[in-house]
Scaffold this motif. Structure first.
Motif, mmCIF file in Angstrom:
data_model
loop_
_atom_site.group_PDB
_atom_site.id
_atom_site.type_symbol
_atom_site.label_atom_id
_atom_site.label_comp_id
_atom_site.label_asym_id
_atom_site.label_seq_id
_atom_site.Cartn_x
_atom_site.Cartn_y
_atom_site.Cartn_z
ATOM 1 N N TRP A 158 28.466 40.592 -60.558
ATOM 2 C CA TRP A 158 27.822 41.584 -61.418
ATOM 3 C C TRP A 158 28.325 42.995 -61.145
ATOM 4 O O TRP A 158 28.493 43.793 -62.082
ATOM 5 N N VAL A 159 28.581 43.316 -59.888
ATOM 6 C CA VAL A 159 29.161 44.632 -59.582
ATOM 7 C C VAL A 159 30.544 44.752 -60.218
ATOM 8 O O VAL A 159 30.906 45.793 -60.786
ATOM 9 N N GLY A 160 31.342 43.675 -60.132
ATOM 10 C CA GLY A 160 32.661 43.701 -60.752
ATOM 11 C C GLY A 160 32.585 43.880 -62.249
ATOM 12 O O GLY A 160 33.354 44.654 -62.838
ATOM 13 N N ALA A 161 31.644 43.181 -62.907
ATOM 14 C CA ALA A 161 31.493 43.324 -64.352
ATOM 15 C C ALA A 161 31.037 44.730 -64.721
ATOM 16 O O ALA A 161 31.514 45.324 -65.702
ATOM 17 N N LEU A 162 30.126 45.291 -63.928
ATOM 18 C CA LEU A 162 29.622 46.636 -64.197
ATOM 19 C C LEU A 162 30.739 47.669 -64.104
ATOM 20 O O LEU A 162 30.907 48.509 -64.989
ATOM 21 N N LEU A 163 31.508 47.598 -63.036
ATOM 22 C CA LEU A 163 32.592 48.576 -62.859
ATOM 23 C C LEU A 163 33.698 48.360 -63.886
ATOM 24 O O LEU A 163 34.332 49.327 -64.332
#
Length: 218
Positions: free
Chosen positions: A53-58
């Motif tokens: 989710w952090v990767g998708a957000l960034l």
């Protein structure tokens, strides 16, 4: 409205349009995290929901500065503001185009990258559902941030500072959906809260973004 959507999609697929930027970043996150934390399956399984989710957000954040900046530079934004199409509709269309080339694309490739992080197969549908539910909110919130910073020189850092705190609830509930799905726990509450954030963002933020654009265009 369809012509504006197709125009933004064509611009996104051109060189430097940002289509492959988010996917490339998402891939790098999924590849580099196991190298950094080690190959232990238990550790990767534990951190996989948050990392994905952090990767998708960034990845969604990377192309936000292009949403209105290019139109502002060539004068297209002034034409949109005076066209028969309401500016709120133009904001919604641009957010939709951003979601199609980032959020939807990330959702489709996420199961492949989740394998690198040893996410259980049973959690794959919940990962895709959480991204499909939550990434529209990322695009609409990003459109609001991009509208606030349009016309600001080198406003990418300012845009990130404005948008990242607004992304936090989506990140928390999206990762919680995946974590509970992997553990086999009940996930109706975080999924409902994630959907509520997305629906609220879709209902309110196009109007706020349009108001910000009108102020910046005066």
């Amino acid at each position: 409205m369809m012509a504006l959507l197709l125009r933004d999609l064509r611009l996104s697929f051109r060189a430097g349009g940002g289509f492959g930027l988010g996917l490339g970043f998402f891939l790098l996150v999924a590849v580099l995290v196991p190298l950094g934390v080690g190959p232990e399956a238990g550790t990767l399984r534990l951190i996989a929901p948050g990392i994905l989710w952090v990767g998708a957000l960034l990845a969604c954040l990377l192309s936000l500065d292009r949403m209105f900046a290019l139109d502002h530079e060539d004068g297209s934004l002034d034409l949109l503001a005076t066209s028969p199409l309401p500016l709120e509709g133009a904001v919604a269309i641009k957010a939709c185009a951003h979601w199609l080339v980032t959020g939807l694309a990330l959702t489709l490739v996420s199961p492949v990258l989740a394998v690198l992080l040893n996410l259980p197969p049973g959690a794959m549908p919940w990962l895709m559902l959480s991204l499909l539910t939550g990434t529209p909110a990322l695009s609409v919130i990003g459109a609001f941030g991009a509208a606030l910073t349009v016309g600001v020189k080198r406003g990418g850092l300012l845009l990130s500072l404005l948008v990242l705190p607004l992304y936090v609830p989506t990140l928390i509930f999206g990762a919680e959906v995946v974590r509970r799905g992997a553990a086999g726990d009940a996930l109706s509450t975080p999924l409902a809260l994630l959907a509520a954030i997305t629906l609220g963002s879709l209902a309110l933020l196009p109007f706020a973004a349009a108001a910000a654009l009108r102020i910046n265009l005066r």
